[in-house]
Scaffold this motif. Structure first.
Motif, PDB file in Angstrom:
ATOM      1  N   SER A   5       0.836  -1.210   0.000  1.00 57.67           N
ATOM      2  CA  SER A   5       0.000   0.000   0.000  1.00 57.67           C
ATOM      3  C   SER A   5       0.869   1.257   0.000  1.00 57.67           C
ATOM      4  N   GLU A   6       0.511   2.232  -0.818  1.00 55.87           N
ATOM      5  CA  GLU A   6       1.260   3.502  -0.889  1.00 55.87           C
ATOM      6  C   GLU A   6       0.711   4.553   0.070  1.00 55.87           C
ATOM      7  N   SER A   7      -0.392   4.216   0.790  1.00 52.49           N
ATOM      8  CA  SER A   7      -1.214   5.277   1.392  1.00 52.49           C
ATOM      9  C   SER A   7      -0.743   5.833   2.729  1.00 52.49           C
ATOM     10  N   GLY A  10       3.068  10.714   4.490  1.00 44.59           N
ATOM     11  CA  GLY A  10       2.810  12.068   4.975  1.00 44.59           C
ATOM     12  C   GLY A  10       2.532  13.073   3.862  1.00 44.59           C
ATOM     13  N   LEU A  11       2.798  12.655   2.631  1.00 46.35           N
ATOM     14  CA  LEU A  11       2.445  13.449   1.450  1.00 46.35           C
ATOM     15  C   LEU A  11       0.937  13.670   1.368  1.00 46.35           C
ATOM     16  N   PHE A  12       0.181  12.700   1.861  1.00 44.67           N
ATOM     17  CA  PHE A  12      -1.285  12.844   1.877  1.00 44.67           C
ATOM     18  C   PHE A  12      -1.660  13.663   3.111  1.00 44.67           C
ATOM     19  N   LYS A  13      -2.553  14.646   2.894  1.00 41.18           N
ATOM     20  CA  LYS A  13      -2.867  15.623   3.956  1.00 41.18           C
ATOM     21  C   LYS A  13      -3.322  14.964   5.246  1.00 41.18           C
ATOM     22  N   PHE A  42       2.722  -2.566   3.914  1.00 44.95           N
ATOM     23  CA  PHE A  42       2.473  -1.115   3.926  1.00 44.95           C
ATOM     24  C   PHE A  42       3.767  -0.337   3.767  1.00 44.95           C
ATOM     25  N   ASP A  43       3.813   0.537   2.746  1.00 43.94           N
ATOM     26  CA  ASP A  43       4.895   1.504   2.654  1.00 43.94           C
ATOM     27  C   ASP A  43       4.656   2.511   3.783  1.00 43.94           C
ATOM     28  N   VAL A  44       5.693   2.869   4.517  1.00 40.11           N
ATOM     29  CA  VAL A  44       5.551   3.821   5.623  1.00 40.11           C
ATOM     30  C   VAL A  44       6.533   4.965   5.383  1.00 40.11           C
ATOM     31  N   ILE A  75       9.748   0.335   5.059  1.00 42.97           N
ATOM     32  CA  ILE A  75      10.159   1.612   5.662  1.00 42.97           C
ATOM     33  C   ILE A  75      10.793   2.477   4.569  1.00 42.97           C
ATOM     34  N   ASP A  76      10.092   3.576   4.246  1.00 38.36           N
ATOM     35  CA  ASP A  76      10.425   4.403   3.080  1.00 38.36           C
ATOM     36  C   ASP A  76      11.002   5.727   3.565  1.00 38.36           C
ATOM     37  N   ALA A  77      12.320   5.865   3.500  1.00 38.78           N
ATOM     38  CA  ALA A  77      12.974   7.088   3.983  1.00 38.78           C
ATOM     39  C   ALA A  77      14.221   7.361   3.168  1.00 38.78           C
ATOM     40  N   ILE A  96      13.429  -2.631   3.680  1.00 38.85           N
ATOM     41  CA  ILE A  96      14.082  -1.314   3.626  1.00 38.85           C
ATOM     42  C   ILE A  96      13.800  -0.690   2.257  1.00 38.85           C
ATOM     43  N   ASN A  97      13.199   0.495   2.252  1.00 41.33           N
ATOM     44  CA  ASN A  97      12.881   1.202   1.009  1.00 41.33           C
ATOM     45  C   ASN A  97      13.532   2.573   1.060  1.00 41.33           C
ATOM     46  N   SER A  98      14.744   2.725   0.656  1.00 37.29           N
ATOM     47  CA  SER A  98      15.492   1.855  -0.220  1.00 37.29           C
ATOM     48  C   SER A  98      16.950   2.257  -0.132  1.00 37.29           C
ATOM     49  N   ILE A 120      15.405  -5.793   1.168  1.00 39.38           N
ATOM     50  CA  ILE A 120      15.822  -4.430   0.810  1.00 39.38           C
ATOM     51  C   ILE A 120      15.558  -4.125  -0.662  1.00 39.38           C
ATOM     52  N   ILE A 121      14.938  -2.957  -0.880  1.00 39.56           N
ATOM     53  CA  ILE A 121      14.698  -2.478  -2.246  1.00 39.56           C
ATOM     54  C   ILE A 121      15.934  -1.711  -2.715  1.00 39.56           C
ATOM     55  N   CYS A 122      16.437  -2.093  -3.886  1.00 42.09           N
ATOM     56  CA  CYS A 122      17.592  -1.422  -4.492  1.00 42.09           C
ATOM     57  C   CYS A 122      17.103  -0.600  -5.676  1.00 42.09           C
ATOM     58  N   LEU A 123      17.188   0.713  -5.549  1.00 39.73           N
ATOM     59  CA  LEU A 123      16.836   1.613  -6.657  1.00 39.73           C
ATOM     60  C   LEU A 123      18.033   1.713  -7.590  1.00 39.73           C
ATOM     61  N   THR A 124      17.794   1.499  -8.880  1.00 40.39           N
ATOM     62  CA  THR A 124      18.928   1.631  -9.812  1.00 40.39           C
ATOM     63  C   THR A 124      19.099   3.102 -10.183  1.00 40.39           C
ATOM     64  N   PHE A 160      14.632  -5.257  -6.927  1.00 43.18           N
ATOM     65  CA  PHE A 160      15.147  -4.167  -7.766  1.00 43.18           C
ATOM     66  C   PHE A 160      14.019  -3.294  -8.269  1.00 43.18           C
ATOM     67  N   ASP A 161      14.257  -1.979  -8.196  1.00 38.89           N
ATOM     68  CA  ASP A 161      13.288  -0.975  -8.647  1.00 38.89           C
ATOM     69  C   ASP A 161      13.957  -0.096  -9.698  1.00 38.89           C
ATOM     70  N   PRO A 162      13.500  -0.152 -10.959  1.00 34.31           N
ATOM     71  CA  PRO A 162      14.122   0.644 -12.032  1.00 34.31           C
ATOM     72  C   PRO A 162      13.756   2.108 -11.987  1.00 34.31           C
ATOM     73  N   VAL A 196       7.967  -1.699  -8.372  1.00 32.98           N
ATOM     74  CA  VAL A 196       7.892  -0.296  -8.815  1.00 32.98           C
ATOM     75  C   VAL A 196       6.900   0.465  -7.941  1.00 32.98           C
ATOM     76  N   GLY A 197       7.044   1.782  -7.913  1.00 38.83           N
ATOM     77  CA  GLY A 197       6.029   2.684  -7.380  1.00 38.83           C
ATOM     78  C   GLY A 197       5.141   3.056  -8.559  1.00 38.83           C
ATOM     79  N   LEU A 198       3.990   2.377  -8.670  1.00 36.11           N
ATOM     80  CA  LEU A 198       3.170   2.471  -9.883  1.00 36.11           C
ATOM     81  C   LEU A 198       2.633   3.882 -10.121  1.00 36.11           C
ATOM     82  N   SER A 202       1.727   8.258 -13.358  1.00 35.53           N
ATOM     83  CA  SER A 202       0.631   9.174 -13.692  1.00 35.53           C
ATOM     84  C   SER A 202       0.711  10.500 -12.938  1.00 35.53           C
ATOM     85  N   ASN A 203       1.839  10.730 -12.256  1.00 32.62           N
ATOM     86  CA  ASN A 203       2.010  11.992 -11.539  1.00 32.62           C
ATOM     87  C   ASN A 203       1.845  13.170 -12.486  1.00 32.62           C
ATOM     88  N   GLY A 204       0.980  14.103 -12.084  1.00 34.83           N
ATOM     89  CA  GLY A 204       0.783  15.305 -12.895  1.00 34.83           C
ATOM     90  C   GLY A 204      -0.123  15.104 -14.098  1.00 34.83           C
TER      91      GLY A 204
HETATM   92  N1  THG Z   1       9.811   3.338  -5.605  1.00 34.70           N
HETATM   93  C1  THG Z   1       9.953   2.986  -4.319  1.00 34.70           C
HETATM   94  N2  THG Z   1       9.301   3.602  -3.320  1.00 34.70           N
HETATM   95  C2  THG Z   1       8.475   4.641  -3.601  1.00 34.70           C
HETATM   96  C3  THG Z   1       8.273   5.045  -4.918  1.00 34.70           C
HETATM   97  C4  THG Z   1       8.982   4.370  -5.950  1.00 34.70           C
HETATM   98  N3  THG Z   1       7.815   5.280  -2.573  1.00 34.70           N
HETATM   99  C5  THG Z   1       7.075   6.501  -2.833  1.00 34.70           C
HETATM  100  C6  THG Z   1       6.441   6.465  -4.201  1.00 34.70           C
HETATM  101  N4  THG Z   1       7.389   6.067  -5.189  1.00 34.70           N
HETATM  102  C7  THG Z   1       5.250   5.529  -4.199  1.00 34.70           C
HETATM  103  N5  THG Z   1       4.174   6.109  -3.450  1.00 34.70           N
HETATM  104  C8  THG Z   1       3.393   7.126  -3.993  1.00 34.70           C
HETATM  105  C9  THG Z   1       2.493   7.755  -3.166  1.00 34.70           C
HETATM  106  C10 THG Z   1       1.695   8.784  -3.669  1.00 34.70           C
HETATM  107  C11 THG Z   1       1.789   9.153  -4.995  1.00 34.70           C
HETATM  108  C12 THG Z   1       2.676   8.511  -5.826  1.00 34.70           C
HETATM  109  C13 THG Z   1       3.475   7.482  -5.329  1.00 34.70           C
HETATM  110  C14 THG Z   1       0.985  10.247  -5.563  1.00 34.70           C
HETATM  111  N6  THG Z   1       0.354  11.118  -4.766  1.00 34.70           N
HETATM  112  C15 THG Z   1      -0.427  12.185  -5.317  1.00 34.70           C
HETATM  113  C16 THG Z   1       0.456  13.262  -5.925  1.00 34.70           C
HETATM  114  O1  THG Z   1       1.636  13.378  -5.544  1.00 34.70           O
HETATM  115  O2  THG Z   1      -0.019  13.950  -6.812  1.00 34.70           O
HETATM  116  C17 THG Z   1      -1.360  12.776  -4.311  1.00 34.70           C
HETATM  117  C18 THG Z   1      -0.717  13.455  -3.154  1.00 34.70           C
HETATM  118  C19 THG Z   1      -1.719  14.267  -2.350  1.00 34.70           C
HETATM  119  O3  THG Z   1      -2.888  13.858  -2.155  1.00 34.70           O
HETATM  120  O4  THG Z   1      -1.292  15.332  -1.933  1.00 34.70           O
HETATM  121  O5  THG Z   1       0.909  10.348  -6.756  1.00 34.70           O
HETATM  122  O6  THG Z   1       8.881   4.656  -7.151  1.00 34.70           O
HETATM  123  N7  THG Z   1      10.776   1.949  -4.041  1.00 34.70           N
END
Ligand code: THG
Length: 259
Positions: A5-7, A10-13, A42-44, A75-77, A96-98, A120-124, A160-162, A196-198, A202-204
């Motif tokens: 879960s990505e939810s 702290g990015l979410f209000k 859960f991603d934290v 744990i995502d830091a 460990i992320n990452s 452990i997640i390894c980001l390339t 591995f995370d590309p 991957v962080g799916l 679609s960001n933006g």
């Molecule tokens: N790889 C790994 N970890 C990751 C990522 C990755 N962790 C963080 C991220 N990418 C995956 N998690 C998210 C969580 C939220 C969003 C995208 C990826 C997102 N949020 C909206 C936005 O930013 O527009 C809404 C935020 C809001 O409501 O303010 O898109 O790639 N290993």
């Protein structure tokens, strides 16, 4: 498919406010709902801009999530102090992320994985950023895998995370990420896992859900084994299940096809 879960981010209000107020109730609600929706981990992440408070915030957030689930915590830091605080507070299994390919990061994070028995997640990527093509990402992954093994971490504990980039900003990266997922799997036998962080894709963009659930099957077809996504997206979760049947990863296809 490991669904992370990505939810809890702290990015979410609502999550950011819960961290500020030290109020576990909104966190518990998210975690319970998403576990019921099919989350396996859960991603934290405390979110950006917390500065020197980040380690304390992470320790609190890990505790709040653990109050609601026994599932693994990813744990995502970005910094090692916050990572260490999250791992120290964790009783659930951890990922460990990452780490990146930067030597100083690997030297700090691989020993933490050993100490805590974490995957452990390894980001390339390294200090120069994300390599532009799939071959360069695979070369970097090979170096990371060798380094992990030197620390006594087996290939089965590495993911591995590309690094998925927004299609709006880097349209040429979509097929390169798919190809990288394929290349990572020939680095060891059995193949290392991939993640991957799916939602990054679609960001933006508008129509985010459609973009996410179209990209996912391409990645699963290339062999993706884990994904960070929003389990509250029902159509996306249906897509995950359908991918698993079509890739012959689930046994229940007769029941599924009858539905
Ligand atoms: N790889 C790994 N970890 C990751 C990522 C990755 N962790 C963080 C991220 N990418 C995956 N998690 C998210 C969580 C939220 C969003 C995208 C990826 C997102 N949020 C909206 C936005 O930013 O527009 C809404 C935020 C809001 O409501 O303010 O898109 O790639 N290993």
């Amino acid at each position: 498919m490991l669904i992370i879960s990505e939810s809890v981010n702290g990015l979410f209000k609502s999550v950011g406010r819960a961290i500020d107020d030290r109020d576990p109730k909104p966190i518990v609600k998210i975690v319970e709902r998403q576990e019921a929706a099919g989350a396996n981990a859960f991603d934290v992440n405390v979110g950006p801009g917390r500065g020197k408070d980040a380690p304390g915030d992470m320790a609190w957030l890990v505790g709040a999530v653990q109050g609601a689930t026994k599932l693994p915590l990813c744990i995502d830091a970005p910094d090692t102090e916050t990572m260490a605080a999250g791992l120290a507070a964790a009783e659930n299994p951890t990922i460990i992320n990452s780490t990146t390919a930067e030597p100083a990061k690997m030297d700090a994070l691989f020993p933490m994985a050993v100490e805590h028995g974490s995957d452990i997640i390894c980001l390339t990527m390294d200090e120069k950023g994300v390599p532009n093509d799939a071959d360069s990402r695979a070369e970097m992954a090979m170096v990371m895998l060798m380094t992990a093994m030197e620390h006594g971490i087996g290939a089965e504990r590495v993911l591995f995370d590309p690094l998925v980039l927004p299609v709006c900003a880097a349209q040429d990266q979509g097929p390169k990420v798919i190809e990288a997922i394929r290349s990572f799997q020939i680095l060891s036998n059995p193949a290392p896992r991939t993640v991957v962080g799916l939602s990054n894709i679609s960001n933006g963009a508008s129509g985010r859900s459609l973009i996410n659930r179209t990209f996912l099957p391409m990645l699963v077809g290339a062999g993706l084994s884990a994904v960070i996504l929003d389990p509250d997206d029902g159509e996306l979760m249906e897509t995950v299940k359908t991918c698993e049947v079509l890739m012959d990863r689930k046994l229940y296809c007769t029941d599924y096809l009858r539905d």
